[in-house]
Design an enzyme around this catalytic site. Structure first.
Site, PDB file in Angstrom:
ATOM      1  N   LYS A 132       0.756  -1.276   0.008  1.00  0.00           N
ATOM      2  CA  LYS A 132      -0.011  -0.063  -0.039  1.00  0.00           C
ATOM      3  C   LYS A 132       0.772   1.158  -0.009  1.00  0.00           C
ATOM      4  CE  LYS A 132       0.655   1.289   4.413  1.00  0.00           C
ATOM      5  NZ  LYS A 132       1.560   2.252   5.051  1.00  0.00           N
ATOM      6  N   ASP A 181      -3.415  -1.285  10.447  1.00  0.00           N
ATOM      7  CA  ASP A 181      -3.412  -1.322   8.936  1.00  0.00           C
ATOM      8  C   ASP A 181      -3.809  -2.558   8.210  1.00  0.00           C
ATOM      9  OD1 ASP A 181      -2.389   1.067   8.096  1.00  0.00           O
ATOM     10  OD2 ASP A 181      -0.403   0.211   7.363  1.00  0.00           O
TER      11      ASP A 181
HETATM   12  C1  SUD Z   1       1.398   4.464   9.848  1.00  0.00           C
HETATM   13  C2  SUD Z   1       0.673   3.559   9.206  1.00  0.00           C
HETATM   14  C3  SUD Z   1      -0.183   4.266   8.243  1.00  0.00           C
HETATM   15  O1  SUD Z   1      -0.636   3.467   7.138  1.00  0.00           O
HETATM   16  O2  SUD Z   1       1.472   2.601   8.270  1.00  0.00           O
HETATM   17  P1  SUD Z   1       2.942   2.060   8.400  1.00  0.00           P
HETATM   18  O3  SUD Z   1       3.989   3.242   8.148  1.00  0.00           O
HETATM   19  O4  SUD Z   1       3.071   1.601   9.794  1.00  0.00           O
HETATM   20  O5  SUD Z   1       2.948   1.280   7.373  1.00  0.00           O
HETATM   21  C4  SUD Z   1      -0.161   2.661  10.082  1.00  0.00           C
HETATM   22  O6  SUD Z   1      -1.286   3.558  10.468  1.00  0.00           O
HETATM   23  C5  SUD Z   1       0.431   1.682  10.955  1.00  0.00           C
HETATM   24  O7  SUD Z   1      -0.347   0.486  10.973  1.00  0.00           O
HETATM   25  P2  SUD Z   1       0.292  -0.807  11.750  1.00  0.00           P
HETATM   26  O8  SUD Z   1       1.821  -0.843  11.266  1.00  0.00           O
HETATM   27  O9  SUD Z   1      -0.674  -1.749  11.377  1.00  0.00           O
HETATM   28  O10 SUD Z   1       0.257  -0.328  13.294  1.00  0.00           O
HETATM   29  P3  SUD Z   1       0.185  -1.263  14.629  1.00  0.00           P
HETATM   30  O11 SUD Z   1       0.894  -2.299  14.265  1.00  0.00           O
HETATM   31  O12 SUD Z   1      -1.171  -1.335  14.867  1.00  0.00           O
HETATM   32  O13 SUD Z   1       0.788  -0.203  15.682  1.00  0.00           O
HETATM   33  C6  SUD Z   1       2.290   0.021  15.397  1.00  0.00           C
HETATM   34  C7  SUD Z   1       2.827   1.229  16.423  1.00  0.00           C
HETATM   35  O14 SUD Z   1       2.220   2.439  15.975  1.00  0.00           O
HETATM   36  C8  SUD Z   1       1.284   3.059  16.750  1.00  0.00           C
HETATM   37  N1  SUD Z   1       0.112   3.538  16.216  1.00  0.00           N
HETATM   38  C9  SUD Z   1      -0.509   2.973  15.051  1.00  0.00           C
HETATM   39  C10 SUD Z   1      -1.538   3.444  14.423  1.00  0.00           C
HETATM   40  C11 SUD Z   1      -2.232   4.754  14.825  1.00  0.00           C
HETATM   41  N2  SUD Z   1      -3.174   5.056  14.170  1.00  0.00           N
HETATM   42  N3  SUD Z   1      -1.500   5.227  15.982  1.00  0.00           N
HETATM   43  C12 SUD Z   1      -0.472   4.849  16.558  1.00  0.00           C
HETATM   44  O15 SUD Z   1       0.205   5.061  17.599  1.00  0.00           O
HETATM   45  C13 SUD Z   1       0.715   1.974  17.922  1.00  0.00           C
HETATM   46  O16 SUD Z   1       0.748   2.668  18.941  1.00  0.00           O
HETATM   47  C14 SUD Z   1       1.947   1.051  18.035  1.00  0.00           C
HETATM   48  O17 SUD Z   1       3.058   1.257  18.704  1.00  0.00           O
HETATM   49  N1  ADP Z   2       5.127 -11.320   7.910  1.00  0.00           N
HETATM   50  C1  ADP Z   2       5.906 -10.075   8.169  1.00  0.00           C
HETATM   51  N2  ADP Z   2       6.402  -9.413   7.230  1.00  0.00           N
HETATM   52  C2  ADP Z   2       6.986  -8.073   7.651  1.00  0.00           C
HETATM   53  N3  ADP Z   2       6.866  -7.715   9.016  1.00  0.00           N
HETATM   54  C3  ADP Z   2       6.606  -8.606   9.829  1.00  0.00           C
HETATM   55  C4  ADP Z   2       5.941  -9.896   9.429  1.00  0.00           C
HETATM   56  N4  ADP Z   2       5.480 -10.158  10.903  1.00  0.00           N
HETATM   57  C5  ADP Z   2       6.057  -9.436  11.725  1.00  0.00           C
HETATM   58  N5  ADP Z   2       6.448  -8.221  11.065  1.00  0.00           N
HETATM   59  C6  ADP Z   2       6.963  -7.083  11.972  1.00  0.00           C
HETATM   60  O1  ADP Z   2       6.389  -5.877  11.525  1.00  0.00           O
HETATM   61  C7  ADP Z   2       7.108  -4.652  11.359  1.00  0.00           C
HETATM   62  C8  ADP Z   2       6.348  -4.054  10.426  1.00  0.00           C
HETATM   63  O2  ADP Z   2       6.683  -4.399   9.094  1.00  0.00           O
HETATM   64  P1  ADP Z   2       5.962  -3.850   8.001  1.00  0.00           P
HETATM   65  O3  ADP Z   2       4.462  -3.929   7.820  1.00  0.00           O
HETATM   66  O4  ADP Z   2       6.624  -4.501   6.662  1.00  0.00           O
HETATM   67  O5  ADP Z   2       6.348  -2.429   7.785  1.00  0.00           O
HETATM   68  P2  ADP Z   2       5.491  -0.955   7.685  1.00  0.00           P
HETATM   69  O6  ADP Z   2       4.621  -1.145   9.069  1.00  0.00           O
HETATM   70  O7  ADP Z   2       6.671   0.105   8.004  1.00  0.00           O
HETATM   71  O8  ADP Z   2       4.820  -0.847   6.470  1.00  0.00           O
HETATM   72  C9  ADP Z   2       8.498  -5.556  10.970  1.00  0.00           C
HETATM   73  O9  ADP Z   2       9.539  -4.748  11.227  1.00  0.00           O
HETATM   74  C10 ADP Z   2       8.444  -6.951  11.789  1.00  0.00           C
HETATM   75  O10 ADP Z   2       9.303  -6.762  12.689  1.00  0.00           O
END
Ligand code: SUD
Ligand code: ADP
Length: 285
Positions: free
Chosen positions: A14, A139
Site C-alpha cells: 500500500k 493497517d
Molecule cells: C502509520 C501507518 C499508516 O498506514 O503505516 P506504516 O507506516 O506502519 O506502514 C499505520 O497506521 C500503522 O499501522 P500498523 O503498522 O498496522 O500499526 P500497529 O501495528 O497497530 O501499531 C504500531 C505502532 O504504531 C502506533 N500507532 C499505530 C496506528 C495509529 N493510528 N496510531 C498509533 O499510534 C501503535 O501505538 C504502535 O506502537
Molecule cells: N510477515 C511479516 N512481514 C513483515 N514484517 C513482519 C511480519 N511479521 C511481523 N513483522 C514485523 O512487523 C514490522 C513492520 O513491518 P511492515 O509491515 O513490513 O512495515 P510497515 O508497517 O512500516 O509498513 C516489521 O519490522 C517486523 O518486525
C-alpha cells in the site's frame, strides 16, 4: 466439485498518498486521516491445506520469530476463533521491505486471513475478518476490505474512493523505520485539523515526514534525489519514498537511474487489492 487445497496469492503493497495526524487517544494510538492506494506489487504467499491442526510458516521469515510473525499470528487467530481442526503450510516470498511503510506485514496478515477463510471453509464475512485483523494491526482492515480508501480513526474507519490509475517508483533507502518509534516521539506533529469538505481541494502532506527526515538523513536524501523527477513523498512512517506518474516509462526511467545504495520497484495503483482479485479467480469460479 474438486476442492482447492493449494494455491498462491499476492500480499500487495500500500501507499499512503497523504497522512494527517489529528490527535492522540488515551491508549496511545493516534487519530489519523490517510489515503490508501494498493499497488500491483507485493509479497507472495503459498498455502497448502493439512489435515492436522499445525500451522507451519516457511520461506523468507528468518529474521522474525514464529510467534511474532504476522502470518502465523493471523492463522492462529482465525483457527482459534473458529475452533478449526485443519492446519496449513504457508510459504512466504518476501518482496516488500520490512519497516518500509508499504504495509508488508499487515498485508501478509490480511492475505493469510482472507486465504484461510476460504481454505478452511470458515465463511466469515469481510466485517468479521476486518475486526479480527484490527487485533493484529491498525493497517490490517484496509487490506481485508481491499478497496482504495480514505481512512479515519486509527486507520480502521474506511470510506472507499475511486482513484485514477497511476504509476509509481517506490524507493527504499535501506533504512528500517519503526512505526512505534515515530508515534511515540515527542516531536511528531499531531495537531493537523480534520479535513472539512472535499479532500481533493486541500493541501495534503505526510505529518510523519519532517520527523523521519530529521531522524533518518537517508530518507531526506532520497526525497531530494526523487525531486529531480517529480514531487516526492514518503509513505506511512517511512522509510520508503515515492514519485507518481501517468505512464510506466516515466516510473521506469527513475528506477533505471536509482543509486546502487538504494532499492526500488515500480508498480501501478489498483482500486481493488490484487489479493481479492486473485482469490476470487481461484475460489469464485
Ligand atoms: C502509520 C501507518 C499508516 O498506514 O503505516 P506504516 O507506516 O506502519 O506502514 C499505520 O497506521 C500503522 O499501522 P500498523 O503498522 O498496522 O500499526 P500497529 O501495528 O497497530 O501499531 C504500531 C505502532 O504504531 C502506533 N500507532 C499505530 C496506528 C495509529 N493510528 N496510531 C498509533 O499510534 C501503535 O501505538 C504502535 O506502537
Ligand atoms: N510477515 C511479516 N512481514 C513483515 N514484517 C513482519 C511480519 N511479521 C511481523 N513483522 C514485523 O512487523 C514490522 C513492520 O513491518 P511492515 O509491515 O513490513 O512495515 P510497515 O508497517 O512500516 O509498513 C516489521 O519490522 C517486523 O518486525
Amino acid at each position: 466439485m474438486v476442492r482447492t487445497t493449494s494455491f498462491s496469492v499476492i500480499a500487495p503493497a500500500k501507499l499512503n498518498l497523504f497522512l494527517h495526524i489529528n490527535g492522540r487517544r488515551a491508549d496511545g494510538y493516534h487519530e489519523l486521516e490517510t489515503l490508501f492506494t494498493f499497488l500491483n506489487f507485493g509479497d507472495e504467499l503459498s498455502f497448502e491445506l493439512t489435515s492436522t491442526p499445525t500451522i507451519l510458516v516457511t520461506g523468507d521469515t528468518k529474521d522474525i520469530p514464529l510467534k511474532d510473525n504476522l502470518i502465523y499470528k493471523a492463522a492462529l487467530l482465525l483457527q482459534t476463533q473458529n475452533k478449526s481442526q485443519l492446519g496449513v503450510k504457508i510459504n512466504l516470498i518476501k518482496r516488500l521491505p520490512m519497516g518500509g511503510g508499504v504495509g508488508g506485514g499487515s498485508s501478509d496478515a490480511a492475505t493469510t486471513l482472507l486465504a484461510l477463510n476460504k481454505l478452511w471453509n470458515i465463511n466469515s464475512s469481510v466485517d468479521e475478518l476486518a475486526d479480527l485483523g484490527l487485533q493484529l494491526g491498525a493497517d490490517v482492515p484496509v487490506f481485508i476490505r481491499g478497496q482504495s480508501a480514505i481512512a479515519q480513526g486509527i486507520g480502521e474507519k474506511l470510506q472507499h474512493v475511486e482513484l485514477e490509475r497511476k504509476w509509481y517508483c517506490v524507493v527504499h533507502p535501506n533504512q528500517h523505520v519503526s512505526t512505534a518509534k515515530i508515534f511515540t516521539h515527542p516531536d511528531l506533529k499531531r495537531d493537523t485539523p480534520k479535513i472539512l469538505g472535499d479532500w481533493k481541494c486541500q493541501t495534503l502532506s505526510n505529518d510523519c515526514e519532517p520527523l523521519v527526515k530529521k531522524l533518518c538523513p537517508e530518507v531526506e536524501k532520497t526525497l531530494q534525489w526523487l525531486l529531480k523527477y517529480a514531487p516526492s513523498k514518503m509513505t506511512g512512517t517511512g522509510s520508503c519514498c515515492f514519485v507518481e506518474f501517468a505512464s510506466q516509462v516515466q516510473a521506469q526511467d527513475v528506477l533505471a537511474n536509482l543509486p546502487h545504495t538504494w532499492q526500488g520497484f515500480i508498480a501501478s495503483s489498483v482500486n481493488t487489492s490484487p489479493a481479492h482479485t486473485e482469490l476470487a479467480a481461484i475460489f469464485d469460479q
